[in-house]
Write an enzyme that holds these catalytic residues in place. Structure first.
Site, PDB file in Angstrom:
ATOM      1  N   GLU A 166      -2.994   6.962  -3.362  1.00 61.93           N
ATOM      2  CA  GLU A 166      -3.725   7.668  -4.435  1.00 61.93           C
ATOM      3  C   GLU A 166      -3.485   9.174  -4.363  1.00 61.93           C
ATOM      4  OE1 GLU A 166      -4.490   5.683  -6.580  1.00 61.93           O
ATOM      5  OE2 GLU A 166      -4.743   3.847  -5.414  1.00 61.93           O
ATOM      6  N   HIS A 212      -0.220  10.092  -5.940  1.00 56.31           N
ATOM      7  CA  HIS A 212      -0.272  10.162  -7.407  1.00 56.31           C
ATOM      8  C   HIS A 212      -0.523  11.596  -7.891  1.00 56.31           C
ATOM      9  CE1 HIS A 212       0.184   6.227  -9.193  1.00 56.31           C
ATOM     10  NE2 HIS A 212      -0.732   5.662  -8.429  1.00 56.31           N
ATOM     11  N   GLU A 259       3.989   4.251 -10.703  1.00 59.25           N
ATOM     12  CA  GLU A 259       3.667   3.463  -9.510  1.00 59.25           C
ATOM     13  C   GLU A 259       4.832   3.313  -8.529  1.00 59.25           C
ATOM     14  OE1 GLU A 259       0.732   2.984  -8.700  1.00 59.25           O
ATOM     15  OE2 GLU A 259      -0.337   3.232 -10.610  1.00 59.25           O
ATOM     16  N   ASP A 305      -1.960  -4.238 -19.137  1.00 55.02           N
ATOM     17  CA  ASP A 305      -2.265  -4.924 -17.882  1.00 55.02           C
ATOM     18  C   ASP A 305      -1.198  -5.955 -17.509  1.00 55.02           C
ATOM     19  OD1 ASP A 305      -4.546  -4.127 -16.546  1.00 55.02           O
ATOM     20  OD2 ASP A 305      -5.352  -6.169 -16.553  1.00 55.02           O
ATOM     21  N   TYR A 357       5.583  -1.414  -8.947  1.00 57.95           N
ATOM     22  CA  TYR A 357       5.283  -0.802  -7.644  1.00 57.95           C
ATOM     23  C   TYR A 357       6.453  -0.955  -6.673  1.00 57.95           C
ATOM     24  CZ  TYR A 357       0.296  -0.534  -8.904  1.00 57.95           C
ATOM     25  OH  TYR A 357      -0.891  -0.231  -9.504  1.00 57.95           O
TER      26      TYR A 357
HETATM   27  N1  BES Z   1      -3.344   3.508 -10.802  1.00 57.32           N
HETATM   28  C1  BES Z   1      -3.476   2.377  -9.971  1.00 57.32           C
HETATM   29  C2  BES Z   1      -4.566   1.447 -10.402  1.00 57.32           C
HETATM   30  C3  BES Z   1      -4.431   0.919 -11.803  1.00 57.32           C
HETATM   31  C4  BES Z   1      -3.205   0.536 -12.300  1.00 57.32           C
HETATM   32  C5  BES Z   1      -5.533   0.797 -12.598  1.00 57.32           C
HETATM   33  C6  BES Z   1      -3.111   0.063 -13.591  1.00 57.32           C
HETATM   34  C7  BES Z   1      -5.430   0.325 -13.885  1.00 57.32           C
HETATM   35  C8  BES Z   1      -4.219  -0.041 -14.390  1.00 57.32           C
HETATM   36  C9  BES Z   1      -3.705   2.766  -8.511  1.00 57.32           C
HETATM   37  O1  BES Z   1      -3.018   3.901  -8.111  1.00 57.32           O
HETATM   38  C10 BES Z   1      -3.185   1.640  -7.669  1.00 57.32           C
HETATM   39  O2  BES Z   1      -2.021   1.401  -7.714  1.00 57.32           O
HETATM   40  N2  BES Z   1      -4.065   0.982  -6.923  1.00 57.32           N
HETATM   41  C11 BES Z   1      -3.713  -0.129  -6.075  1.00 57.32           C
HETATM   42  C12 BES Z   1      -3.699   0.273  -4.640  1.00 57.32           C
HETATM   43  C13 BES Z   1      -2.427   0.816  -4.144  1.00 57.32           C
HETATM   44  C14 BES Z   1      -2.526   1.117  -2.648  1.00 57.32           C
HETATM   45  C15 BES Z   1      -1.229  -0.044  -4.417  1.00 57.32           C
HETATM   46  C16 BES Z   1      -4.788  -1.189  -6.213  1.00 57.32           C
HETATM   47  O3  BES Z   1      -5.836  -0.891  -6.780  1.00 57.32           O
HETATM   48  O4  BES Z   1      -4.597  -2.287  -5.733  1.00 57.32           O
HETATM   49 ZN    ZN Z   2      -0.956   3.606  -7.969  1.00 60.14          ZN
END
Ligand code: BES
Ligand code: ZN
Length: 639
Positions: free
Chosen positions: A330, A333, A352, A410, A418
């Site tokens: 985070e 980001h 991501e 989504d 990622y």
């Molecule tokens: N920005 C994302 C969360 C997100 C993505 C919210 C798409 C809504 C739509 C956040 O940075 C993220 O990637 N979170 C991951 C954790 C990360 C360590 C891979 C999660 O929430 O699992």
């Molecule tokens: Zn993320």
């Protein structure tokens, strides 16, 4: 209801003064929504037309009402209208628009507006008729029960059990459910906000706090915020609850409910070191403070990179700092995503994939290559699984560049963005060498800071920079294949983790009949346990899992990742002692990444679908709308 109307009409002069005082004082404006190399940006998920008129600054008054579970808002948008057009198009979803006013050179006039046809995902356009000289558009509105960005928690859903809690989750296209806005990541704006909440609670936002909260009549309090850096709407964030705070470093700290804040501060002790590593690698941290807000367990994600204030799930408080890669993610980001931002959700991998790449660089720097390689290996395993599944029905969803027109953004938010994104960048690093690559990366963040970026914009920058127009090299590196092709190209970097090799071997020995007591697990980290559990074969008998449980106490694990993976191993084996703890996990934790596979696995067991639906019926009222959307689908739930 008379009250809301009175509120709206009574308050507009206040907003007017706030605008006069604050908006014109603010310097940093949003940028043009065109891609960096002049690429046109058409966002299929927004009704807005920022190429004509774009918003540049927001002055926001919010009144948070826990009784009615609504937010009453007054949003004043400062606009940029170079062509002098007469229409401002905004996004809304489930908002009640009370009144629109126009502001021009000290004059305020009534504005006319209309809401477009309701679309299931996108909501409704809000068309405001403006004059060529209109400087500011004031909108008085209220949220409704359809505000999917908001989760209102009853006191019993919090750690303290005494006060209610509210938090927002705007990414990807949910900001429009609590704020009429140009809800596209290509448009950026600065903001100031005044938020009124019950006197016993605190408000925090993705912004800097301005002064101390002011006591108001009626036992309420007002918090002021200022966000001088321009951000896109999906990074708008608010949380209200009983919050404590502990500093972590000179410019970082953690907010959480008082019962959680100490353990959170311990878990995140390395935050300042992570920031220093980031700055050395990627350039200055441009956001002032970096704080983390630990939310109640219903938060549907692991983390959310709201600028200045990362939102995080409490399920990473493992007590051994083993899940802090999430903080690295985070925090990263703050460069990839918040500074250089995907222009549309089709370019999500730019947010991501880059962030996972940066996350690994931070983890490597702080905890060493071997540890980080273990994390990379786990990522690759998950990616391979995802790609295998997607290739069957949705091969185009394994491309880095997506086509989400007509779909829920989504749908595109899989491991592909990622992990495939990460491996693509790692491949480039390997090809050009770390030294050159790092200079390139840093120049990317410097050159495009506070701007939207398209996939093509990045490829053009890469072409001009490291590739120097060499088409043969581009072909050799299979760049088009990585970005526009399915699956994993042949030049996927190798990831070797000796530690994980050993744990996979241990899983093999155990599967072949070795007793749990004979396993050599000394010194295993969370990640080795996860790898071990993932490598257990599906057909193990329940008593073998009982053996593992007796020796290692897995059902009693306090580590959410291990516990979830253990449940996933135990379910197909029919190991029934996990059932009660599984049920309480499902009811208490709202993190979608855990819930989706657990409900899926449970539903596959004999009689499991019925059981899953029974648990879901109990748990559903406590989940965030984002998780509910996914789980309704998995369980065939009709509300
Ligand atoms: N920005 C994302 C969360 C997100 C993505 C919210 C798409 C809504 C739509 C956040 O940075 C993220 O990637 N979170 C991951 C954790 C990360 C360590 C891979 C999660 O929430 O699992
Ligand atoms: Zn993320």
């Amino acid at each position: 209801m008379g009250a809301p109307k009175r509120f709206v009409q009574g308050r507009l002069p206040g907003l007017f003064l706030l605008i006069c005082g604050l908006v014109f004082a603010s310097g940093c404006a949003g940028r043009q929504p065109t891609g960096p190399a002049g690429f046109p940006v058409k966002d299929p998920h927004s009704f807005s037309r920022p190429a004509e008129v774009s918003v540049t600054h927001l002055t926001l008054l919010l009144d948070v009402d826990f009784e009615t579970r609504t937010i009453k808002g007054e949003a004043a948008w400062r606009i940029r209208n170079p062509g002098g057009v007469r229409e401002l198009w905004l996004d809304t979803r489930g908002l009640t628009i009370r009144r629109v006013q126009l502001f021009e050179d000290g004059r305020i006039s009534e504005g006319s507006f209309s809401l477009g046809e309701r679309k299931p995902l996108l909501g409704q356009s809000l068309l405001v008729r403006i004059e060529p000289g209109t400087k500011e558009v004031l909108i008085a509105y209220e949220t409704t029960g359809e505000a999917d960005a908001l989760q209102w928690l009853a006191a019993r859903q919090t750690a303290g059990k005494k006060e209610p809690f509210l938090f927002t989750q705007s990414q990807a296209i949910l900001a429009r459910t609590w704020l009429p806005c140009q809800d596209t990541p290509a448009v950026r704006f600065t903001y100031t906000a005044a938020v009124e909440v019950p006197g016993s609670l605190s408000a925090v936002m993705s912004a800097g706090r301005k002064g101390d909260p002011k006591e108001l009549p009626g036992g309420r309090k007002r918090f002021l915020f200022e966000m001088p850096q321009a951000i896109p709407s999906y990074l708008m964030a608010l949380a209200v609850g009983d919050l404590g705070f502990r500093p972590l470093g000179r410019r970082s700290g953690v907010y959480a409910e008082p019962a959680v804040v100490e353990s959170a501060a311990w878990e995140f002790a390395d935050t300042e070191k992570m920031m220093e590593a980031c700055e050395e690698l990627f350039g200055p941290y441009r956001w002032g403070r970096y704080d983390i807000l630990v939310l109640p367990p219903s938060f549907p994600f692991g983390g959310m990179e709201n600028p200045r204030l990362t939102f995080a799930t409490p399920t990473i408080l493992a007590g051994d700092r083993s899940l802090v890669a999430l903080v690295a993610h985070e925090l990263a980001h703050s460069w990839s995503g918040n500074l250089v931002t995907n222009a549309t959700w089709d370019d999500f991998w730019l947010n991501e994939g880059f962030t996972v790449y940066l996350e690994h660089r931070i983890m490597e720097r702080l905890y060493g290559k071997e540890y980080d390689e273990m994390l990379a290996r786990l990522g690759l395993d998950e990616l391979s699984e995802t790609i295998q599944e997607l290739l069957e029905d949705h091969p185009a969803d394994t491309h880095l560049k997506l086509d989400l027109d007509g779909r829920d953004p989504d749908d595109g938010m899989t491991d592909v963005a990622y992990e495939k994104g990460y491996f693509f960048l790692r491949m480039l690093e390997d090809a050009f060498g770390r030294e050159r690559w790092d200079i390139f990366l840093r120049s990317y963040f410097d050159r495009f800071s506070f701007q939207p970026m398209t996939t093509e914009g990045f490829l053009a920058f890469l072409d001009k920079g490291l590739l120097a127009g060499d088409r043969t090299l581009a072909k050799k590196l299979r760049i088009d294949e990585w970005v526009y092709g399915p699956g994993l190209p042949a030049n996927l970097p190798l990831v070797r983790s000796e530690a994980l090799k050993k744990t996979a071997a241990a899983a093999g020995y155990f599967a072949a009949g070795l007793g749990a007591e004979a396993l050599k697990t000394d010194g295993w980290t969370t990640h080795e346990w996860l790898h071990f559990l993932r490598h257990l074969p599906a057909g193990l008998a329940a008593d073998r899992l009982g053996d593992l449980d007796r020796v290692f106490g897995l059902t009693a694990s306090k580590n959410s990742e291990i516990l979830c993976q253990w449940f996933l191993a135990a379910l197909p084996a029919g190991y029934s002692p996990v059932m009660k703890p599984l049920e309480s996990f499902l009811v208490n934790v709202g993190r979608r990444k855990f819930l989706s596979p657990l409900y899926r696995e449970l539903a596959k067991t004999p009689g499991g679908l019925k059981r899953a639906r029974e648990i879901y019926a109990r748990a559903r009222p406590g989940y965030h709308p984002v998780a509910i959307g996914t789980l309704d689908e998995i369980l065939g739930w009709k509300d």
